[in-house]
Design a protein around this motif. Structure first.
Motif, PDB file in Angstrom:
ATOM      1  N   TRP A 149       0.864  -1.185   0.000  1.00 43.77           N
ATOM      2  CA  TRP A 149       0.000   0.000   0.000  1.00 43.77           C
ATOM      3  C   TRP A 149       0.899   1.232   0.000  1.00 43.77           C
ATOM      4  O   TRP A 149       1.784   1.367   0.859  1.00 43.77           O
ATOM      5  CB  TRP A 149      -0.891   0.022   1.237  1.00 43.77           C
ATOM      6  N   ARG A 195      -3.949   6.623  -2.850  1.00 42.41           N
ATOM      7  CA  ARG A 195      -3.346   5.444  -2.214  1.00 42.41           C
ATOM      8  C   ARG A 195      -3.519   4.274  -3.170  1.00 42.41           C
ATOM      9  O   ARG A 195      -4.636   3.964  -3.586  1.00 42.41           O
ATOM     10  CB  ARG A 195      -4.029   5.158  -0.881  1.00 42.41           C
ATOM     11  N   ILE A 229      -2.967   0.228  -4.217  1.00 43.32           N
ATOM     12  CA  ILE A 229      -2.790  -1.143  -3.744  1.00 43.32           C
ATOM     13  C   ILE A 229      -2.041  -1.891  -4.840  1.00 43.32           C
ATOM     14  O   ILE A 229      -2.441  -1.851  -6.009  1.00 43.32           O
ATOM     15  CB  ILE A 229      -4.142  -1.818  -3.479  1.00 43.32           C
TER      16      ILE A 229
END
Length: 319
Positions: free
Chosen positions: A24, A72, A74
């Motif tokens: 992450w 953000r 992943i």
């Protein structure tokens, strides 16, 4: 690209090839010119240390995330060989982070404003966010949040390497392990430990062991030796991504490694065969040394007149 619903099911993206593998990364999106599949996440004002990410084929960055927008990502991670070390002739490995989903970054994810006050070395490009009208987040803690940059991996240790410290040159001790999750050994993931932990990890871990890794993705930036561009004032560099860990490898369970592929079985069998061969060779050396000692026991020049089998064995047990 992962939907919000699919993101709640860890097995859909955290276990490619059956091994725990997820990262992450939060920061400011930096789009790159080209095919649109490559982009960066910026967590400091030093452009050379931006994290390089790539999209899967046919995926796109959602349109609401424009350049310098907080986000953000992943990711799944793998290793890649990008060259050969001219001195050691060993492969130069980097980490490739492939985005599988995006979130809107929160204040708990984002690096704070003090991370963007770093002083660059000569020839290093920087970004002044105020010039772009970006309001940086102000926080109380200078430390980067764990949710800003976190990697969790599990796999098999394929190799370990140790670099001794050199205090005069400011070089810390470093242990690098190559983590294997795939049959293709060109995709081994480089994981580094520094300082005292490096020595402890190198002495403890061994090839073939399963382990869990918790760390962060960083960029190792090195000068190429080429001259500074007279127009931009920027010095060319080579950037290698790696995983840095500040805690020792963890023990794995079926929750981190869910499969036993054929290459893992073969690798462990080869290790067992090698250990058995070393044990057999050691036993042969002991028997040869014992025979030589017993044969010399009857010699007039020997200070030992007679040595029994029990005494000889006791002597060798102390060697």
């Amino acid at each position: 690209m992962l939907s919000q619903e699919r993101r709640r099911i860890a097995a859909l993206y955290q276990y490619p090839d059956g091994f725990l593998n997820v990262g992450w990364f939060a920061g400011y999106l930096r789009r790159k010119a080209g095919d649109g599949r490559h982009f960066q996440i910026q967590q400091t004002n030093l452009d050379n240390h931006n994290l390089d990410l790539v999209l899967r084929k046919y995926d796109e960055i959602p349109p609401q995330f424009h350049d310098l927008k907080p986000l953000r990502a992943i990711c799944n991670l793998t290793g890649k060989i990008i060259g050969e070390d001219p001195v050691t002739k060993e492969p130069i490995r980097t980490v490739v982070a492939t985005a599988v989903g995006f979130d809107v970054a929160t204040v708990l994810d984002m690096p704070i404003d003090s991370a963007f006050d770093k002083i660059p070395v000569a020839g290093a490009p920087t970004t002044n966010f105020e010039d772009h009208g970006v309001k940086l987040f102000s926080g109380r803690d200078d430390k980067l949040s764990d949710s800003s940059n976190m990697v969790r991996l599990a796999g098999i240790i394929a190799a370990t390497r140790f670099r001794a410290p050199n205090p005069e040159k400011g070089i810390r001790a470093r242990c690098e392990i190559l983590l294997r999750q795939k049959e293709d050994e060109s995709q081994l993931i480089p994981v580094r430990y520094y300082g005292r932990l490096a020595s402890a990890v190198y002495e403890r871990v061994m090839r073939g062991a399963a382990c869990e890794i918790v760390g962060r993705l960083l960029a190792d930036v090195k000068r190429t030796g080429e001259p500074i561009d007279p127009e931009t004032g920027i010095e060319p560099v080579r950037k290698i991504h790696f995983i840095e860990c500040t805690t020792a490898p963890g023990v794995t369970t079926k929750n981190e490694i869910k499969v036993t592929p054929e290459w893992m079985v073969k690798m462990r069998q080869e290790l067992q065969d090698s250990q058995r061969q070393r044990a057999e060779a050691r036993a042969r050396r002991i028997e040869q040394q014992k025979a030589a000692l017993l044969a010399g026991g009857g010699s007039k020049q020997s200070p030992v007149a007679e040595v029994s089998d029990a005494e000889a064995q006791a002597l060798f047990d102390t060697l």
